[in-house]
Structures are given as structure tokens and as C-alpha cells.
Scaffold this motif. Structure first.
Motif, mmCIF file in Angstrom:
data_model
loop_
_atom_site.group_PDB
_atom_site.id
_atom_site.type_symbol
_atom_site.label_atom_id
_atom_site.label_comp_id
_atom_site.label_asym_id
_atom_site.label_seq_id
_atom_site.Cartn_x
_atom_site.Cartn_y
_atom_site.Cartn_z
ATOM 1 N N ILE A 196 -52.137 -3.525 -4.752
ATOM 2 C CA ILE A 196 -50.633 -2.769 -4.617
ATOM 3 C C ILE A 196 -51.072 -1.327 -3.974
ATOM 4 N N GLY A 197 -52.344 -0.593 -4.495
ATOM 5 C CA GLY A 197 -52.741 0.736 -4.308
ATOM 6 C C GLY A 197 -53.184 0.569 -2.831
ATOM 7 N N ALA A 198 -53.833 -0.377 -2.495
ATOM 8 C CA ALA A 198 -54.339 -0.603 -1.030
ATOM 9 C C ALA A 198 -53.231 -0.601 0.043
ATOM 10 N N VAL A 199 -52.037 -1.639 -0.280
ATOM 11 C CA VAL A 199 -51.280 -1.909 0.453
ATOM 12 C C VAL A 199 -50.180 -0.542 0.791
ATOM 13 N N THR A 200 -50.279 0.237 -0.288
ATOM 14 C CA THR A 200 -49.448 1.423 -0.373
ATOM 15 C C THR A 200 -50.154 2.640 0.479
ATOM 16 N N ALA B 192 -49.665 1.272 4.050
ATOM 17 C CA ALA B 192 -48.258 1.543 4.792
ATOM 18 C C ALA B 192 -48.097 2.873 4.958
ATOM 19 N N THR B 193 -48.520 4.040 4.283
ATOM 20 C CA THR B 193 -48.469 5.367 4.258
ATOM 21 C C THR B 193 -49.236 5.681 5.665
ATOM 22 N N LEU B 194 -50.361 4.997 5.827
ATOM 23 C CA LEU B 194 -51.118 5.616 7.214
ATOM 24 C C LEU B 194 -50.294 5.023 8.366
ATOM 25 N N PHE C 15 -47.628 7.355 8.938
ATOM 26 C CA PHE C 15 -48.306 8.524 9.568
ATOM 27 C C PHE C 15 -48.405 8.506 11.190
ATOM 28 N N VAL C 16 -49.040 7.048 11.479
ATOM 29 C CA VAL C 16 -49.241 7.094 12.642
ATOM 30 C C VAL C 16 -47.932 6.875 13.505
ATOM 31 N N ARG C 17 -47.069 6.289 13.045
ATOM 32 C CA ARG C 17 -45.756 5.966 13.618
ATOM 33 C C ARG C 17 -45.280 7.187 13.958
ATOM 34 N N LEU D 202 -39.087 8.155 2.748
ATOM 35 C CA LEU D 202 -39.904 7.043 2.987
ATOM 36 C C LEU D 202 -41.409 7.158 2.468
ATOM 37 N N LEU D 203 -41.792 8.447 2.822
ATOM 38 C CA LEU D 203 -43.301 8.949 2.466
ATOM 39 C C LEU D 203 -43.095 9.332 0.774
ATOM 40 N N PHE D 204 -42.150 9.749 0.295
ATOM 41 C CA PHE D 204 -41.847 10.002 -1.096
ATOM 42 C C PHE D 204 -42.007 8.923 -1.840
ATOM 43 N N ILE D 205 -41.243 7.910 -1.167
ATOM 44 C CA ILE D 205 -41.355 6.530 -1.774
ATOM 45 C C ILE D 205 -42.985 6.024 -2.105
ATOM 46 N N TYR D 206 -43.311 5.960 -1.097
ATOM 47 C CA TYR D 206 -44.814 5.917 -1.278
ATOM 48 C C TYR D 206 -45.770 6.570 -2.089
ATOM 49 N N LEU D 207 -45.324 7.763 -2.131
ATOM 50 C CA LEU D 207 -45.818 8.693 -3.095
ATOM 51 C C LEU D 207 -45.695 8.349 -4.671
ATOM 52 N N GLU D 208 -44.585 7.592 -4.880
ATOM 53 C CA GLU D 208 -44.225 7.369 -6.244
ATOM 54 C C GLU D 208 -44.770 6.224 -6.558
ATOM 55 N N VAL D 209 -44.759 5.223 -5.688
ATOM 56 C CA VAL D 209 -45.525 3.823 -5.815
ATOM 57 C C VAL D 209 -46.881 4.001 -5.848
ATOM 58 N N GLY D 210 -47.568 4.983 -5.366
ATOM 59 C CA GLY D 210 -49.007 5.471 -5.762
ATOM 60 C C GLY D 210 -49.303 5.883 -7.116
ATOM 61 N N ALA D 211 -48.437 6.753 -7.455
ATOM 62 C CA ALA D 211 -48.244 7.516 -8.768
ATOM 63 C C ALA D 211 -48.108 6.455 -9.931
ATOM 64 N N MET D 212 -47.249 5.579 -9.521
ATOM 65 C CA MET D 212 -47.132 4.316 -10.820
ATOM 66 C C MET D 212 -48.281 3.746 -10.793
ATOM 67 N N VAL D 213 -48.911 3.224 -9.819
ATOM 68 C CA VAL D 213 -50.253 2.436 -9.819
ATOM 69 C C VAL D 213 -51.184 3.386 -10.558
#
Length: 169
Positions: A35-39, A42-44, A47-49, A63-74
Motif C-alpha cells: 500500500i505504501g509503495a502504490v501510494t 501514485a503520488t509520483l 506529480f509527473v502529470r 488529491l495530493l492531500f489524499i495521498y498524504l493521508e493514506v501515507g500517514a495511515m500506513v
């Protein structure tokens, strides 16, 4: 005769329980790393997009904040073996806010936005905010006892076995 079965049961349990705990721990670690790796992936990719597009919208930031929260949860789950339910609510509120901004943009641009849809999304965000308030109140009013692992973090003394998520229920 029942005594013999109890001894056999205990003998099997002494072997099976540690093996089961090991397999559950391995699954948790593998799932957390996946989950951490996929997050991160997806974040990278996002950023590229954004670099390719050349501009950033509020929806992109959310959307970047959502990724940040998922990373924090992990990270929190990895450190404490507890699922931070509040973070799930934060992710849901952020996702609804992102959806709300998209609907407002459609409505303003005349591209078929629906005012009733806006009310439903805003109402759902309000319900989640009230749920978050209740969660915060409940956790401050009725705190759960610290797990052994949290006590070990505070004291600096660690045991060989890390607590399982079901230990804290």
C-alpha cells in the motif's frame, strides 16, 4: 480420555499459534509495504502529470492531500498496529471536497452541473464532519488503554513480539 485430547490440543496450539501469528504479521507487513509503495507511485505519477500539464488546480492539490493521508495511515498503522479511523474520515472529507469543487466548476461553466448534487455532496461532508467530531470526543472522553507496544515505545524496552491488531480490541 478427555485429558489426553486436551494435552494434544495444547501441544498443537503451541506450534500452530506462533506459526499463525508469524503468517499474520508477514501478511500485515507485506500489505503495508504494498500500500505504501502504490501510494508513493501514485503520488509520483500525479506529480509527473502536473509537470506535463503545467498548472495545478485545487482538485489536484486535494488529491495530493489524499495521498498524504493514506501515507500517514500506513505509517501510523506500521508503528502502532492500530488503524487510525479518523484518517479514513479525513480522506473521505477531502475526496468529497474535491468532488464538490469539480461539481461547482461544472455548474459555473454551464457544463451540466447539478445544484441538488452539490447539496448531497455538502450534506455527506457535513455528516462526516459530525462523525469526526464524535470520534474525537469519544477518544478524548473514553481513551483506550495503551497497547504494550505503545508502552514499550515510551519506556524504550521492547519485547520480541509485536502486538497484533486484534490485541487492541
Amino acid at each position: 480420555m478427555p485429558f489426553v485430547f486436551q494435552r494434544i490440543d495444547r501441544s498443537i496450539a503451541r506450534f500452530i499459534d506462533p506459526l499463525g501469528n508469524l503468517l499474520v504479521d508477514l501478511f500485515h507487513y507485506a500489505a503495508l509495504f504494498a500500500i505504501g509503495a502504490v501510494t508513493v507511485w501514485a503520488t509520483l505519477a500525479e506529480f509527473v502529470r502536473l509537470i506535463e500539464v503545467g498548472h495545478v488546480s485545487v482538485g489536484d492539490l486535494l488529491l495530493l492531500f489524499i495521498y498524504l493521508e493514506v501515507g500517514a495511515m500506513v505509517g501510523i498503522y506500521f508503528r502502532t498496529s492500530r488503524m487510525p479511523v479518523r484518517f479514513l474520515v479525513y480522506v473521505a472529507i477531502t475526496a468529497l471536497t474535491r468532488l464538490l469543487i469539480g461539481e461547482v466548476g461544472k455548474l459555473e461553466a454551464g457544463k451540466g452541473g447539478d445544484a441538488q448534487q452539490l447539496m448531497w455532496i455538502a450534506g455527506a461532508a457535513l455528516v462526516l464532519a459530525v462523525a469526526l467530531l464524535l470520534l474525537r470526543y469519544g477518544s478524548s472522553r473514553f481513551p483506550s488503554p495503551p497497547s504494550d507496544y505503545q508502552s514499550q515505545l515510551r519506556t524504550g524496552r521492547f519485547s520480541a513480539r509485536r502486538p497484533r491488531p486484534e490485541d487492541s480490541e
